[in-house]
Design a protein around this motif. Structure first.
Motif, PDB file in Angstrom:
ATOM      1  N   UNK A 172     -74.946   1.426 -63.255  1.00 21.37           N
ATOM      2  CA  UNK A 172     -74.079   1.218 -61.872  1.00 21.37           C
ATOM      3  C   UNK A 172     -73.335   0.126 -62.271  1.00 21.37           C
ATOM      4  N   UNK A 173     -72.056  -0.052 -61.596  1.00 15.39           N
ATOM      5  CA  UNK A 173     -71.038  -1.117 -61.565  1.00 15.39           C
ATOM      6  C   UNK A 173     -71.512  -2.393 -60.866  1.00 15.39           C
ATOM      7  N   UNK A 174     -71.366  -3.462 -61.304  1.00 14.88           N
ATOM      8  CA  UNK A 174     -71.525  -4.659 -60.350  1.00 14.88           C
ATOM      9  C   UNK A 174     -71.250  -4.721 -59.111  1.00 14.88           C
ATOM     10  N   UNK A 175     -70.110  -4.010 -58.677  1.00 13.63           N
ATOM     11  CA  UNK A 175     -69.574  -3.846 -57.367  1.00 13.63           C
ATOM     12  C   UNK A 175     -70.389  -3.440 -56.564  1.00 13.63           C
ATOM     13  N   UNK A 176     -71.606  -2.673 -56.871  1.00 17.87           N
ATOM     14  CA  UNK A 176     -72.425  -1.986 -56.085  1.00 17.87           C
ATOM     15  C   UNK A 176     -73.225  -3.044 -55.141  1.00 17.87           C
ATOM     16  N   UNK A 203     -69.046 -12.207 -62.250  1.00 22.29           N
ATOM     17  CA  UNK A 203     -68.034 -11.368 -62.230  1.00 22.29           C
ATOM     18  C   UNK A 203     -67.785 -10.868 -60.893  1.00 22.29           C
ATOM     19  N   UNK A 204     -68.299 -11.327 -59.730  1.00 25.04           N
ATOM     20  CA  UNK A 204     -67.918 -11.154 -58.395  1.00 25.04           C
ATOM     21  C   UNK A 204     -66.744 -11.970 -57.869  1.00 25.04           C
ATOM     22  N   UNK A 205     -66.163 -11.517 -57.047  1.00 28.74           N
ATOM     23  CA  UNK A 205     -64.951 -12.136 -56.306  1.00 28.74           C
ATOM     24  C   UNK A 205     -65.791 -13.098 -55.671  1.00 28.74           C
ATOM     25  N   UNK A 206     -65.182 -14.465 -54.888  1.00 25.35           N
ATOM     26  CA  UNK A 206     -65.974 -15.405 -54.243  1.00 25.35           C
ATOM     27  C   UNK A 206     -66.253 -15.042 -52.832  1.00 25.35           C
ATOM     28  N   UNK A 207     -64.885 -14.413 -52.436  1.00 20.94           N
ATOM     29  CA  UNK A 207     -64.937 -14.172 -51.194  1.00 20.94           C
ATOM     30  C   UNK A 207     -65.947 -12.793 -50.872  1.00 20.94           C
ATOM     31  N   UNK A 208     -66.451 -11.981 -51.851  1.00 21.87           N
ATOM     32  CA  UNK A 208     -67.251 -11.059 -51.696  1.00 21.87           C
ATOM     33  C   UNK A 208     -68.568 -11.487 -51.686  1.00 21.87           C
ATOM     34  N   UNK A 209     -68.824 -12.637 -52.630  1.00 26.05           N
ATOM     35  CA  UNK A 209     -70.163 -13.184 -52.563  1.00 26.05           C
ATOM     36  C   UNK A 209     -70.403 -13.846 -51.176  1.00 26.05           C
TER      37      UNK A 209
END
Length: 592
Positions: free
Chosen positions: A498-502, A461-467
């Motif tokens: 915690x949210x995945x964005x952490x 569920x993470x953005x590829x750019x963030x990964x």
């Protein structure tokens, strides 16, 4: 390690002859008026190491001096002490350690015979010490055998009587020491008991010389009644065609036989399937099978092969092709090969298959270690195992002291490297191929696995750019398997809330061990229950600090905090240890 004799030579050479000549002799005067010198140029060679003479404890004694000293000691034992001629001669000629002590002290200019007589007059000796040394025993061996209430041999007439029986029977003087050490009670026999026991073995049809060697190799046969196991072994040997002359030739004097094990070994060889003629041929070719360590190594070899799945027919074939080598070394080499294959993580069934057909030559090789093979052949465990399975005889090239050839890179490895390069370029981890070597060191897995793990993290569920940013910050993330990553994410989101964005703020979370994560958050939850923390801290705040800082900032907030922290540590560590034990249990059982 340096040879002691070589070290002694170096020490001698380091002393110049000039120093030896200029060093004043230290004079010692005894209460009897005899004059002794600590170092004597007439008794000891000091100028050249190549001069003739015998070295005793680092001291070189001239042959002429030794010969005169031996004659003087013989006169003392034979004339003065009235020892039997044989005893006096052996004690004066075959006890160099005893002889050295007075020779170091006696006056160089005095008559040797008179000096020794005077020395012995005022220095009574323990005659048992020199007697035991002359029998071939070292001081460490006979120290505990010395009688506590006697100093003179004629005080123990039974010992001398039984000694003469053994010697007159044909057993060499210097070999009687082994009999004394292993069967001391024999020298206390009375009324011809020893001669009777010796005669009992002649009654089995053995010659006098064979019985003599048998006694030296196995002194325990003289204790108690006639050894039944020995009688049974002799009966089997005669039944298949061996005579006492072969037995005499094959017995190993350095051994101390346990005839029950020898009998067990021979019965096992018959149970394997060897008939009378085959057993005769096998033992005639390899007498060490039953005479080396009483056959113990043969029993171990059969057990080893059986555990690896060999049938009786395969074990019989192994013995028929057995090379001329000590059985103990053969088994030791087989064990080393087994450990190598086990370290290479070869499957048990595959190991067993190799040993069932190739043990006959594997037992002659001492192989290099697994790490040496991996480092020098430029190959991993899997590839080395594949080479062995395709042709086990390749291992002959890996014997100790042989030169290993580096293997060309496999097609699989080349393909993996290409995929890794393409992946790193795709995510823009490197901008230039010049940085690729440095990047490769940070990613330990195959190229295909890198792409798979990267895509898996994106699929959470993470953005590829963030990964991509996370991987650049912490490339070790992709060295973890997808199952481990999934477990950590589930714990973060489902249990901690915690949210995945952490993960974007603290990507190192995916690198840390789950046990450490649980330890920190268990302590944090306990403090929340005790109302010692109000805020919901970020995962970076809780996990990103050192243990010392975490204890100072969080654990000490409550008086019972340190104790609870220690209990948590102990509980979680014990779970980890149990997990490792369960993982390794099957491997340990197989090795055993």
């Amino acid at each position: 390690m340096r040879n002691p004799r070589f070290t002694s030579l170096l020490k001698w050479v380091s002393r110049t002859s000039a120093e030896n000549e200029l060093k004043p002799y230290k004079t010692l005067v005894s209460g009897s008026g005899f004059r002794y010198t600590a170092q004597n140029p007439r008794f000891f060679a000091t100028r050249r190491f190549s001069e003739s003479g015998e070295i005793v404890n680092g001291i070189r004694i001239r042959p002429s001096v030794r010969k005169k000293a031996e004659a003087a000691f013989f006169d003392y034992f034979y004339v003065t002490k009235a020892f039997p001629f044989l005893v006096a001669e052996c004690m004066s000629r075959t006890a160099p350690a005893f002889l050295e002590n007075p020779l170091k002290k006696l006056n160089a200019r005095a008559d040797i015979a008179k000096s020794i007589s005077g020395y012995l007059l005022f220095h009574p000796i323990n005659e048992f010490e020199i007697f035991f040394e002359s029998l071939g025993l070292k001081q460490t061996e006979y120290r505990n055998l010395l009688p506590g209430d006697k100093m003179f041999l004629n005080e123990d007439y039974l010992m001398l009587e039984n000694y003469h029986i053994l010697y007159n029977y044909g057993i060499a003087h210097e070999k009687i020491g082994k009999i004394y050490m292993e069967a001391t009670e024999v020298f206390g026999y009375k009324n011809g008991a020893l001669a009777s026991k010796i005669g009992a073995y002649e009654d089995l049809g053995l010659s006098k010389t064979c019985v003599s060697k048998l006694i030296v190799c196995s002194p325990s046969v003289l204790i108690g009644d006639r050894n039944v196991e020995l009688a049974n072994v002799l009966e089997i040997l005669k039944s298949v065609g061996f005579d006492d002359s072969w037995l005499e030739e094959s017995l190993l004097e350095d051994e101390s036989y346990d005839w029950s094990i020898v009998l067990r070994t021979m019965n096992l060889l018959r149970e394997i399937g060897f008939d009378k003629d085959e057993l005769f041929g096998l033992i005639r070719k390899h007498p060490r099978l039953i005479f080396e360590s009483s056959g113990d190594w043969t029993l171990i070899l059969v057990g080893f092969q059986t555990k690896l799945g060999s049938s009786k027919t395969e074990i019989q074939s192994l013995f028929q092709t057995l090379p001329q080598i000590e059985v103990g070394k053969f088994v030791s080499n087989l064990r080393g090969c087994f450990l190598l294959l086990n370290e290479l993580e070869m499957k048990p069934g595959q190991i067993g298959k190799i040993f069932r057909t190739h043990s006959w030559w594997l037992g002659t090789c001492i192989l290099k270690s697994s790490q040496t093979l991996i480092n020098n052949m430029n190959a991993g465990k899997r590839r080395i195992c594949q080479i062995i399975l395709e042709n086990p005889e390749e291992m002959k090239k890996w014997a100790l002291r042989s030169k290993l050839q580096q293997l060309p890179r496999s097609e699989e490895k080349v393909k993996s490297e290409k995929m890794k390069i393409q992946f790193l370029l795709d995510i823009r981890y490197v901008e230039d191929l010049k940085d690729m070597d440095r990047a490769f060191k940070k990613f330990c897995c195959k190229g295909s696995e890198l792409r798979k793990r990267y895509d898996f993290i994106v699929s959470l569920g993470l953005n590829e750019k963030d990964v991509r940013k996370m991987v650049k910050a912490r490339p070790q993330i992709l060295n973890r398997g997808t199952d481990i990553i999934q477990a950590k994410v589930d714990y973060l989101v489902k249990e901690l809330g915690y949210p995945l964005s952490s993960l974007m703020d603290f990507p190192y979370y995916l690198v840390m061990s789950l046990e450490l994560i649980k330890l920190r958050f268990s302590m944090y939850s306990w403090l929340k229950g005790k109302e010692k923390v109000d805020l919901k801290f970020t995962i970076g705040t809780i996990l990103g600090s050192s243990e010392k800082y975490f204890v100072k900032r969080f654990v000490t907030r409550h008086p019972e905090g340190p104790k609870h922290w220690a209990d948590l540590n102990k509980r979680i560590r014990s779970r980890v240890d149990e997990h490792h034990e369960d993982t390794n249990q099957n491997q340990e059982n197989f090795q055993t």
